[in-house]
Design an enzyme around this catalytic site. Structure first.
Site, PDB file in Angstrom:
ATOM      1  N   ASP A  84      -0.076  -4.528  -4.971  1.00 45.56           N
ATOM      2  CA  ASP A  84       0.650  -5.131  -6.088  1.00 45.56           C
ATOM      3  C   ASP A  84       2.069  -5.502  -5.686  1.00 45.56           C
ATOM      4  O   ASP A  84       2.602  -5.022  -4.682  1.00 45.56           O
ATOM      5  CB  ASP A  84       0.675  -4.188  -7.290  1.00 45.56           C
ATOM      6  CG  ASP A  84       1.265  -2.823  -6.966  1.00 45.56           C
ATOM      7  OD1 ASP A  84       1.086  -2.344  -5.826  1.00 45.56           O
ATOM      8  OD2 ASP A  84       1.906  -2.220  -7.840  1.00 45.56           O
ATOM      9  N   GLU A 142       0.508   0.272  -7.549  1.00 45.00           N
ATOM     10  CA  GLU A 142       1.321   1.410  -7.105  1.00 45.00           C
ATOM     11  C   GLU A 142       2.672   1.428  -7.794  1.00 45.00           C
ATOM     12  O   GLU A 142       3.244   2.495  -8.028  1.00 45.00           O
ATOM     13  CB  GLU A 142       1.514   1.355  -5.582  1.00 45.00           C
ATOM     14  CG  GLU A 142       2.187   2.579  -4.982  1.00 45.00           C
ATOM     15  CD  GLU A 142       3.709   2.563  -5.092  1.00 45.00           C
ATOM     16  OE1 GLU A 142       4.318   3.662  -5.225  1.00 45.00           O
ATOM     17  OE2 GLU A 142       4.303   1.462  -5.042  1.00 45.00           O
TER      18      GLU A 142
END
Length: 396
Positions: A84, A142
């Protein structure tokens, strides 16, 4: 030719692809829990390969790729890379700048994914020569609580792991350096939001108000006494106020203010005491300033604890390769940042290590999460070879 030589040669032959994958991901970043196209890219990479693929793992777009070794029974190892990005407007001067305005791979997750894809491909191609099983953990989200790791662990898909490993790129560490830290290696964190409701009024008549701004200002400074006066000075604790929201005009005392912040700690023993001290401070604000306070306090990622014996093994293994594909490996202090990789390590032995990625010719590199963040792409092949080095000791 040994398995290591074959594996390293395949990584070297595909270094340019690794870099191109990283640049593609960098150009097309997606925020936590919204990484649909990135997840699709990863799934398609493995689609025609001899692996088992599980998608939508956990609370989002997590992907687990399972590779069966063909050389007999052995350990089951997990290798994780996150994918991400962050809500940051990119200012880095690169040709492959983000095409998604306000979204940027400013933490190196594009590099993590690129190296693991190419390493995974090499392990698949050579799977008849190693034993055991490897699960590639392509993890979503995350950066944004509650993160993806906790939900992937809770799904049970990693219950059979014997050990789990991860790498993080840091441009503040020289390229060619790999650092390891045993035991507490990254801080745990909690986040909070405090709304202070007062009674606003005319700026010329403050005596007719209960000034939420003054109460908020007092909280900003007094919160630091939690660290300086309530925590053991031998412990690593940080309390940071990161936002103070009180818009208004010149002659209006605002009715309410909202503050946000983060807390970091290197011992889980401090998680609850910090909250208890903050709660006590907030109650004091109400009495002292005649305001009402609402504290939303969330326990977030835990302290990341590296298994000491595994760190010893990694240091020994990498020391044998120092001077070849990287310069040196050394023990370093814990990182002040937090990581949801900690959830894997709460359940399984393993390690999270750091690979230097400082750009060429730079004395003081921009850190992770900065709009001008950059990584030296030489760190990608170093990461792939280092992870290969580490797991080869287990699967040969």
């Amino acid at each position: 030719m040994s398995l290591k030589e074959k594996l390293f040669k395949q990584l070297e032959d595909n270094e340019d692809r690794m870099i191109q994958i990283r640049r593609h991901l960098h150009e097309n970043p997606e925020l936590s829990f919204k990484e649909e196209k990135t997840a699709q890219f990863i799934e398609e990479f493995y689609r025609d390969k001899e692996v088992s693929i599980t998608t939508n793992v956990g609370n989002g777009n997590g992907i687990i790729v399972e590779i069966e070794g063909g050389a007999g029974e052995g350990p089951t190892l997990g290798l994780r890379a996150d994918f991400d990005a962050l809500p940051i407007v990119e200012e880095a001067d690169v040709e492959f700048k983000s095409k998604n305005e306000g979204v940027m791979h400013a933490c190196g997750h594009d590099g993590h994914t690129a190296y693991l894809l190419i390493l995974g491909e090499a392990l698949i191609d050579l799977k008849d020569e190693w034993k055991g099983k490897i699960k590639l953990i392509h993890q979503h989200a995350e950066e944004e609580p509650p993160g993806g790791a906790k939900s992937i662990v809770a799904s049970g898909i990693l219950d059979d792991l014997d050990e789990v490993y991860g790498i993080h790129l840091f441009p503040t560490i020289d390229v060619g350096d790999i650092t390891v830290c045993a035991e507490e290696a990254m801080t745990g964190r909690s986040n909070f939001e405090l709304k202070i409701q007062g009674s606003g009024g005319h700026g010329a008549m403050p005596h007719t108000t209960n000034d939420a701004l003054v109460a908020g200002g007092y909280f900003v400074t007094t919160a630091q006494t939690i660290v300086s006066r309530r925590m053991n000075p031998n412990d690593s604790v940080v309390v940071s106020i990161t936002a103070f929201d009180a818009p208004g005009g010149y002659n209006v005392i605002q009715d309410s203010v909202t503050l946000r912040g983060t807390v970091r700690y290197l011992s889980m023993d401090n998680q609850e005491p910090i909250y208890e001290e903050m709660e006590r401070l907030v109650k004091g604000l109400e009495v002292t300033y005649g305001v009402e306070c609402t504290l939303d306090y969330v326990y977030d990622y835990p302290v990341l604890y590296n298994t000491p014996e595994i760190i010893d093994e990694i240091e020994e293994t990498l020391s044998e390769s120092a001077g070849s594909y990287f310069e040196k490996v050394y023990r370093d202090k814990p990182q002040a940042a937090s990581e949801d990789f900690a959830y894997y390590l709460q359940e399984k032995p393993g390690a999270f290590i750091f690979v230097g990625a400082k750009p060429e010719g730079v004395e003081n590199a921009y850190p992770n999460h900065h709009p001008k963040f950059e990584v030296n792409e030489k760190s990608l092949i170093i990461s792939a070879k280092a992870m290969a080095d580490i797991i080869l000791k287990k699967i040969q």
